[in-house]
Design a protein around this motif. Structure first.
Motif: not given
Ligand SMILES: NC(=O)C1=CN([C@@H]2O[C@H](COP(=O)(O)OP(=O)(O)OC[C@H]3O[C@@H](n4cnc5c(N)ncnc54)[C@H](OP(=O)(O)O)[C@@H]3O)[C@@H](O)[C@H]2O)C=CC1
Ligand SMILES: CC(C)CCC[C@@H](C)[C@H]1CC[C@H]2C3=C(CC[C@]12C)[C@@]1(C)CCC(=O)[C@@H](C)[C@@H]1CC3
Length: 317
Positions: A42, A199, A232, A234
Protein backbone atom coordinates in the motif's frame (compact mmCIF):
# COMPACT_ATOMS: atom_id res chain seq x y z
CA UNK A 1 6.07 -18.38 -29.96
CA UNK A 2 6.22 -17.44 -26.32
CA UNK A 3 8.85 -14.93 -25.25
CA UNK A 4 10.99 -15.86 -22.22
CA UNK A 5 9.18 -13.15 -20.23
CA UNK A 6 5.84 -14.83 -20.97
CA UNK A 7 7.22 -18.15 -19.77
CA UNK A 8 8.42 -16.79 -16.44
CA UNK A 9 6.32 -17.75 -13.46
CA UNK A 10 4.52 -14.71 -12.04
CA UNK A 11 4.38 -14.57 -8.24
CA UNK A 12 2.43 -11.89 -6.40
CA UNK A 13 2.90 -11.25 -2.68
CA UNK A 14 0.69 -8.86 -0.69
CA UNK A 15 2.27 -7.11 2.29
CA UNK A 16 5.66 -7.75 0.68
CA UNK A 17 7.49 -4.75 2.06
CA UNK A 18 8.14 -6.01 5.57
CA UNK A 19 8.17 -8.92 7.99
CA UNK A 20 7.08 -12.32 6.72
CA UNK A 21 6.16 -11.02 3.24
CA UNK A 22 9.63 -9.58 2.65
CA UNK A 23 11.37 -12.66 4.08
CA UNK A 24 9.18 -14.81 1.82
CA UNK A 25 10.20 -12.80 -1.27
CA UNK A 26 13.85 -13.24 -0.40
CA UNK A 27 13.35 -16.95 0.04
CA UNK A 28 11.41 -17.30 -3.23
CA UNK A 29 14.22 -15.61 -5.13
CA UNK A 30 16.83 -17.86 -3.56
CA UNK A 31 14.80 -20.94 -4.61
CA UNK A 32 14.13 -19.69 -8.17
CA UNK A 33 15.67 -16.45 -9.42
CA UNK A 34 13.90 -16.80 -12.79
CA UNK A 35 10.49 -15.81 -11.45
CA UNK A 36 8.79 -12.49 -12.02
CA UNK A 37 8.06 -11.23 -8.52
CA UNK A 38 5.42 -8.58 -7.92
CA UNK A 39 5.47 -6.80 -4.55
CA UNK A 40 1.91 -5.67 -3.79
CA UNK A 41 2.07 -2.95 -1.13
CA UNK A 42 0.00 0.00 0.00
CA UNK A 43 2.98 2.33 0.51
CA UNK A 44 5.16 2.75 -2.58
CA UNK A 45 8.11 4.22 -0.72
CA UNK A 46 8.27 1.18 1.55
CA UNK A 47 7.80 -1.02 -1.53
CA UNK A 48 10.76 0.67 -3.28
CA UNK A 49 12.93 0.12 -0.19
CA UNK A 50 11.94 -3.55 -0.13
CA UNK A 51 12.76 -3.94 -3.84
CA UNK A 52 16.16 -2.28 -3.28
CA UNK A 53 16.88 -4.69 -0.39
CA UNK A 54 15.90 -7.70 -2.53
CA UNK A 55 18.01 -6.50 -5.44
CA UNK A 56 21.00 -6.20 -3.07
CA UNK A 57 20.85 -9.91 -2.31
CA UNK A 58 19.60 -10.94 -5.82
CA UNK A 59 20.98 -8.35 -8.27
CA UNK A 60 19.48 -9.85 -11.45
CA UNK A 61 16.01 -10.42 -10.02
CA UNK A 62 12.92 -9.37 -11.98
CA UNK A 63 10.87 -7.43 -9.42
CA UNK A 64 7.85 -5.23 -10.07
CA UNK A 65 5.77 -3.13 -7.69
CA UNK A 66 2.02 -2.82 -7.44
CA UNK A 67 0.13 -0.33 -5.32
CA UNK A 68 -2.74 -1.90 -3.42
CA UNK A 69 -4.43 -1.21 -0.12
CA UNK A 70 -6.21 -4.50 0.53
CA UNK A 71 -8.42 -2.78 3.12
CA UNK A 72 -9.99 -0.62 0.40
CA UNK A 73 -12.22 -2.16 -2.27
CA UNK A 74 -11.59 0.72 -4.67
CA UNK A 75 -7.85 0.18 -4.38
CA UNK A 76 -8.20 -3.60 -4.83
CA UNK A 77 -10.29 -3.17 -7.99
CA UNK A 78 -7.79 -0.67 -9.42
CA UNK A 79 -4.87 -2.95 -8.62
CA UNK A 80 -6.63 -5.91 -10.26
CA UNK A 81 -7.25 -3.82 -13.38
CA UNK A 82 -3.58 -2.89 -13.49
CA UNK A 83 -2.55 -6.54 -13.10
CA UNK A 84 -4.83 -7.62 -15.95
CA UNK A 85 -3.13 -5.07 -18.20
CA UNK A 86 0.36 -6.12 -17.13
CA UNK A 87 0.24 -9.91 -17.11
CA UNK A 88 -1.14 -12.84 -19.02
CA UNK A 89 -0.56 -15.35 -16.22
CA UNK A 90 -0.38 -15.60 -12.44
CA UNK A 91 1.14 -18.73 -10.91
CA UNK A 92 1.38 -18.02 -7.20
CA UNK A 93 -0.70 -15.59 -5.21
CA UNK A 94 0.52 -15.09 -1.63
CA UNK A 95 -2.24 -13.40 0.35
CA UNK A 96 -0.08 -12.33 3.22
CA UNK A 97 -0.86 -8.70 4.17
CA UNK A 98 -2.47 -8.58 7.59
CA UNK A 99 -3.11 -6.39 10.59
CA UNK A 100 -3.74 -6.73 14.30
CA UNK A 101 -4.70 -3.20 15.38
CA UNK A 102 -4.37 -1.93 18.95
CA UNK A 103 -3.55 -5.27 20.57
CA UNK A 104 -3.97 -5.58 24.34
CA UNK A 105 -2.69 -8.36 26.56
CA UNK A 106 -4.87 -9.81 29.26
CA UNK A 107 -2.27 -10.13 32.04
CA UNK A 108 -4.65 -11.92 34.42
CA UNK A 109 -5.34 -14.58 31.80
CA UNK A 110 -1.60 -14.84 31.26
CA UNK A 111 -0.84 -15.47 34.96
CA UNK A 112 -3.73 -17.95 35.28
CA UNK A 113 -2.71 -19.71 32.06
CA UNK A 114 0.93 -19.91 33.11
CA UNK A 115 0.07 -22.22 35.99
CA UNK A 116 -2.53 -24.25 34.14
CA UNK A 117 -2.34 -27.35 31.95
CA UNK A 118 -2.97 -25.08 28.97
CA UNK A 119 0.31 -23.14 29.39
CA UNK A 120 2.05 -24.66 26.35
CA UNK A 121 -1.03 -24.23 24.19
CA UNK A 122 -1.37 -20.62 25.38
CA UNK A 123 2.20 -19.80 24.34
CA UNK A 124 1.81 -21.50 20.98
CA UNK A 125 -1.50 -19.90 20.02
CA UNK A 126 -1.93 -16.85 22.24
CA UNK A 127 -5.42 -18.21 23.11
CA UNK A 128 -7.30 -16.00 25.54
CA UNK A 129 -4.43 -13.52 25.88
CA UNK A 130 -5.05 -10.98 23.18
CA UNK A 131 -7.80 -8.51 22.35
CA UNK A 132 -7.95 -5.85 19.63
CA UNK A 133 -9.83 -2.61 18.93
CA UNK A 134 -11.18 -2.67 15.40
CA UNK A 135 -12.46 0.21 13.24
CA UNK A 136 -14.81 0.66 10.30
CA UNK A 137 -13.34 1.34 6.84
CA UNK A 138 -14.57 3.82 4.23
CA UNK A 139 -16.47 0.89 2.68
CA UNK A 140 -18.35 0.37 5.94
CA UNK A 141 -16.56 -2.91 6.71
CA UNK A 142 -14.68 -3.94 9.85
CA UNK A 143 -11.04 -3.08 9.12
CA UNK A 144 -9.49 -6.38 10.22
CA UNK A 145 -11.99 -8.41 8.19
CA UNK A 146 -11.61 -6.08 5.18
CA UNK A 147 -7.80 -6.26 5.25
CA UNK A 148 -7.12 -9.82 6.30
CA UNK A 149 -9.99 -11.48 4.42
CA UNK A 150 -12.37 -9.58 2.16
CA UNK A 151 -9.93 -7.39 0.20
CA UNK A 152 -7.91 -10.50 -0.61
CA UNK A 153 -11.06 -12.39 -1.56
CA UNK A 154 -12.08 -9.65 -4.02
CA UNK A 155 -8.55 -9.56 -5.44
CA UNK A 156 -8.69 -13.30 -5.99
CA UNK A 157 -12.15 -13.09 -7.60
CA UNK A 158 -10.96 -10.36 -9.93
CA UNK A 159 -7.91 -12.39 -10.93
CA UNK A 160 -9.93 -15.56 -11.48
CA UNK A 161 -9.30 -15.65 -15.27
CA UNK A 162 -5.52 -15.72 -14.67
CA UNK A 163 -5.66 -18.18 -11.83
CA UNK A 164 -8.04 -20.60 -13.55
CA UNK A 165 -6.30 -21.52 -16.78
CA UNK A 166 -6.72 -24.94 -18.31
CA UNK A 167 -3.07 -25.42 -19.28
CA UNK A 168 -1.54 -24.86 -15.83
CA UNK A 169 -2.30 -24.90 -12.12
CA UNK A 170 -2.19 -21.88 -9.81
CA UNK A 171 -1.69 -21.77 -6.08
CA UNK A 172 -3.12 -19.30 -3.60
CA UNK A 173 -1.39 -19.25 -0.21
CA UNK A 174 -2.90 -17.46 2.76
CA UNK A 175 -0.91 -16.36 5.81
CA UNK A 176 -3.12 -17.70 8.56
CA UNK A 177 -2.22 -18.20 12.20
CA UNK A 178 -2.31 -20.63 15.09
CA UNK A 179 -4.42 -17.88 16.68
CA UNK A 180 -7.30 -18.77 14.28
CA UNK A 181 -9.98 -20.11 16.64
CA UNK A 182 -13.46 -21.47 15.98
CA UNK A 183 -14.70 -19.87 19.22
CA UNK A 184 -13.69 -16.38 18.02
CA UNK A 185 -15.66 -16.72 14.78
CA UNK A 186 -19.38 -16.56 14.19
CA UNK A 187 -21.20 -16.99 10.88
CA UNK A 188 -23.82 -14.49 12.00
CA UNK A 189 -21.15 -11.90 12.83
CA UNK A 190 -18.37 -12.95 10.46
CA UNK A 191 -16.91 -9.41 10.42
CA UNK A 192 -16.56 -9.61 14.20
CA UNK A 193 -18.39 -6.36 14.95
CA UNK A 194 -19.26 -7.48 18.50
CA UNK A 195 -16.21 -9.13 20.01
CA UNK A 196 -12.65 -8.11 20.72
CA UNK A 197 -10.84 -10.90 18.93
CA UNK A 198 -11.10 -9.65 15.38
CA UNK A 199 -7.65 -11.01 14.47
CA UNK A 200 -8.43 -14.54 15.58
CA UNK A 201 -11.83 -14.37 13.86
CA UNK A 202 -10.30 -13.12 10.60
CA UNK A 203 -7.73 -15.90 10.57
CA UNK A 204 -10.40 -18.53 11.20
CA UNK A 205 -12.38 -16.96 8.34
CA UNK A 206 -9.27 -17.34 6.16
CA UNK A 207 -9.12 -21.06 6.98
CA UNK A 208 -12.81 -21.54 6.12
CA UNK A 209 -12.46 -19.59 2.91
CA UNK A 210 -9.48 -21.62 1.77
CA UNK A 211 -11.44 -24.86 2.22
CA UNK A 212 -14.40 -23.43 0.26
CA UNK A 213 -12.12 -22.14 -2.50
CA UNK A 214 -10.69 -25.62 -2.97
CA UNK A 215 -14.19 -27.05 -3.27
CA UNK A 216 -15.19 -24.47 -5.86
CA UNK A 217 -12.00 -24.02 -7.88
CA UNK A 218 -9.87 -27.17 -7.81
CA UNK A 219 -11.54 -28.43 -11.00
CA UNK A 220 -10.46 -25.21 -12.70
CA UNK A 221 -6.83 -25.64 -11.67
CA UNK A 222 -6.82 -23.25 -8.71
CA UNK A 223 -5.62 -24.61 -5.36
CA UNK A 224 -5.66 -22.81 -2.02
CA UNK A 225 -3.57 -23.47 1.09
CA UNK A 226 -3.21 -21.84 4.48
CA UNK A 227 0.11 -21.58 6.23
CA UNK A 228 0.93 -20.70 9.79
CA UNK A 229 4.32 -19.02 9.85
CA UNK A 230 4.77 -19.52 13.60
CA UNK A 231 5.59 -16.67 15.98
CA UNK A 232 7.84 -14.28 14.06
CA UNK A 233 9.31 -10.99 15.29
CA UNK A 234 7.82 -8.38 12.93
CA UNK A 235 6.04 -5.00 13.13
CA UNK A 236 2.94 -7.01 14.02
CA UNK A 237 4.48 -8.69 17.08
CA UNK A 238 6.37 -5.51 18.05
CA UNK A 239 2.96 -3.84 18.16
CA UNK A 240 1.99 -6.30 20.91
CA UNK A 241 5.13 -6.04 23.05
CA UNK A 242 8.29 -3.95 22.57
CA UNK A 243 11.43 -5.76 21.29
CA UNK A 244 13.16 -5.88 24.70
CA UNK A 245 10.13 -7.66 26.20
CA UNK A 246 10.25 -10.31 23.51
CA UNK A 247 13.95 -10.85 24.24
CA UNK A 248 13.01 -11.42 27.88
CA UNK A 249 10.32 -14.01 27.14
CA UNK A 250 12.20 -15.69 24.28
CA UNK A 251 13.70 -18.42 26.53
CA UNK A 252 10.15 -19.47 27.52
CA UNK A 253 9.06 -19.44 23.88
CA UNK A 254 12.04 -21.62 22.97
CA UNK A 255 11.03 -24.16 25.59
CA UNK A 256 7.52 -24.24 24.08
CA UNK A 257 9.00 -24.78 20.63
CA UNK A 258 11.20 -27.62 21.87
CA UNK A 259 8.23 -29.24 23.53
CA UNK A 260 6.15 -29.07 20.37
CA UNK A 261 8.74 -30.33 17.86
CA UNK A 262 7.75 -33.58 16.09
CA UNK A 263 8.86 -34.42 12.55
CA UNK A 264 6.19 -35.69 9.77
CA UNK A 265 0.71 -33.97 -0.34
CA UNK A 266 -1.04 -30.80 0.38
CA UNK A 267 -4.24 -31.50 2.30
CA UNK A 268 -7.05 -28.95 1.83
CA UNK A 269 -8.24 -29.49 5.40
CA UNK A 270 -4.78 -29.01 6.90
CA UNK A 271 -2.91 -25.89 7.84
CA UNK A 272 0.83 -25.96 7.25
CA UNK A 273 2.73 -24.95 10.37
CA UNK A 274 6.30 -23.76 10.26
CA UNK A 275 8.12 -25.72 12.97
CA UNK A 276 11.57 -24.27 12.41
CA UNK A 277 13.39 -24.01 15.73
CA UNK A 278 16.41 -22.01 16.78
CA UNK A 279 18.16 -25.32 17.39
CA UNK A 280 18.29 -26.49 13.81
CA UNK A 281 15.18 -28.56 13.01
CA UNK A 282 13.60 -27.19 9.91
CA UNK A 283 10.29 -28.55 8.67
CA UNK A 284 6.63 -27.91 8.01
CA UNK A 285 3.89 -29.90 9.70
CA UNK A 286 0.34 -30.32 8.37
CA UNK A 287 -2.23 -29.94 11.17
CA UNK A 288 -5.94 -30.73 10.61
CA UNK A 289 -8.01 -27.56 10.92
CA UNK A 290 -10.83 -27.31 13.43
CA UNK A 291 -13.62 -26.73 10.90
CA UNK A 292 -16.30 -28.39 8.86
CA UNK A 293 -16.97 -28.03 5.18
CA UNK A 294 -20.62 -26.94 5.63
CA UNK A 295 -19.49 -23.93 7.65
CA UNK A 296 -16.86 -23.18 5.01
CA UNK A 297 -19.51 -23.26 2.28
CA UNK A 298 -21.95 -21.14 4.30
CA UNK A 299 -19.24 -18.53 4.91
CA UNK A 300 -18.28 -18.58 1.21
CA UNK A 301 -21.89 -17.86 0.22
CA UNK A 302 -21.97 -14.93 2.66
CA UNK A 303 -18.82 -13.51 1.07
CA UNK A 304 -20.38 -13.85 -2.39
CA UNK A 305 -23.47 -11.95 -1.13
CA UNK A 306 -21.27 -9.23 0.34
CA UNK A 307 -19.31 -9.07 -2.90
CA UNK A 308 -22.52 -8.58 -4.91
CA UNK A 309 -23.62 -5.84 -2.53
CA UNK A 310 -20.32 -3.97 -2.79
CA UNK A 311 -20.08 -4.30 -6.55
CA UNK A 312 -23.56 -2.76 -6.88
CA UNK A 313 -22.52 -0.02 -4.50
CA UNK A 314 -19.32 0.67 -6.51
CA UNK A 315 -21.39 0.95 -9.70
CA UNK A 316 -23.85 3.35 -8.10
CA UNK A 317 -21.10 5.64 -6.73
N1 LIG B 1 4.37 -12.27 12.99
C1 LIG B 1 3.79 -13.37 13.40
O1 LIG B 1 4.16 -13.95 14.42
C2 LIG B 1 2.68 -13.94 12.61
C3 LIG B 1 2.13 -13.32 11.49
N2 LIG B 1 1.12 -13.92 10.79
C4 LIG B 1 0.55 -13.29 9.60
O2 LIG B 1 1.57 -13.02 8.66
C5 LIG B 1 1.17 -11.92 7.85
C6 LIG B 1 2.31 -10.91 7.76
O3 LIG B 1 2.47 -10.33 9.05
P1 LIG B 1 3.88 -9.85 9.62
O4 LIG B 1 4.92 -9.96 8.60
O5 LIG B 1 4.06 -10.49 10.93
O6 LIG B 1 3.53 -8.33 9.94
P2 LIG B 1 4.12 -6.96 9.36
O7 LIG B 1 3.32 -5.91 10.07
O8 LIG B 1 5.58 -6.93 9.41
O9 LIG B 1 3.70 -7.02 7.83
C7 LIG B 1 2.40 -6.84 7.42
C8 LIG B 1 2.43 -6.43 5.97
O10 LIG B 1 1.09 -6.27 5.53
C9 LIG B 1 0.98 -4.99 4.96
N3 LIG B 1 -0.36 -4.44 5.09
C10 LIG B 1 -1.08 -4.22 6.21
N4 LIG B 1 -2.25 -3.68 5.90
C11 LIG B 1 -2.28 -3.56 4.56
C12 LIG B 1 -3.23 -3.05 3.65
N5 LIG B 1 -4.40 -2.55 4.04
N6 LIG B 1 -2.94 -3.08 2.31
C13 LIG B 1 -1.76 -3.58 1.90
N7 LIG B 1 -0.82 -4.05 2.70
C14 LIG B 1 -1.08 -4.04 4.03
C15 LIG B 1 1.99 -4.13 5.70
O11 LIG B 1 2.25 -2.95 4.96
P3 LIG B 1 2.73 -1.58 5.70
O12 LIG B 1 4.19 -1.72 5.90
O13 LIG B 1 2.33 -0.54 4.73
O14 LIG B 1 1.98 -1.52 7.00
C16 LIG B 1 3.14 -5.09 5.76
O15 LIG B 1 3.82 -5.12 4.54
C17 LIG B 1 -0.11 -11.36 8.46
O16 LIG B 1 -1.22 -11.83 7.73
C18 LIG B 1 -0.11 -11.95 9.87
O17 LIG B 1 -1.40 -12.09 10.37
C19 LIG B 1 0.64 -15.14 11.14
C20 LIG B 1 1.13 -15.79 12.23
C21 LIG B 1 2.19 -15.24 13.04
C1 LIG C 1 4.93 -11.51 30.32
C2 LIG C 1 3.88 -11.36 29.30
C3 LIG C 1 2.71 -10.67 29.60
C4 LIG C 1 3.95 -12.35 28.24
C5 LIG C 1 2.81 -12.37 27.28
C6 LIG C 1 3.09 -13.26 26.15
C7 LIG C 1 2.09 -13.09 25.02
C8 LIG C 1 1.98 -11.63 24.68
C9 LIG C 1 2.50 -13.92 23.84
C10 LIG C 1 2.58 -15.39 24.16
C11 LIG C 1 2.18 -16.14 22.90
C12 LIG C 1 2.15 -15.07 21.85
C13 LIG C 1 1.51 -15.30 20.55
C14 LIG C 1 1.03 -14.26 19.80
C15 LIG C 1 1.03 -12.89 20.35
C16 LIG C 1 1.75 -12.71 21.66
C17 LIG C 1 1.60 -13.89 22.60
C18 LIG C 1 0.13 -14.03 22.97
C19 LIG C 1 0.39 -14.45 18.45
C20 LIG C 1 -1.10 -14.47 18.68
C21 LIG C 1 0.77 -13.30 17.50
C22 LIG C 1 0.16 -13.41 16.16
C23 LIG C 1 -0.07 -14.77 15.64
O1 LIG C 1 -0.52 -14.88 14.51
C24 LIG C 1 0.13 -15.97 16.50
C25 LIG C 1 0.73 -17.12 15.74
C26 LIG C 1 0.88 -15.71 17.78
C27 LIG C 1 0.74 -16.89 18.76
C28 LIG C 1 1.55 -16.70 20.02
Amino acid sequence: MMSSDNMKKVVLVTGANSGIGLALCKRLLSVDDQIHLCLACRNMQRAETARAALLCSHPGADIALLKVDVGSLKSVLEAAKELKQRYRRLDYLYLNAGIMPNPRIDFNAFINGLFSRKAIHMFATGEGLLTQEDQVTEDGLQNVFATNVFGHFILLRELEPFLCQSEKESLVIWSSSSNARRSAFSLTDYQHTQGKESYSSSKYATDLLSVALNNHYNKQGLYSSVVCPGLVMTHLTYGILPPFFWTLILPIMLLVWLFKQKPESLDPLAKYYSCTSGLGSNYVKPVKMDLDEEAAEAFYQKLLDLETKYRCWQNVK
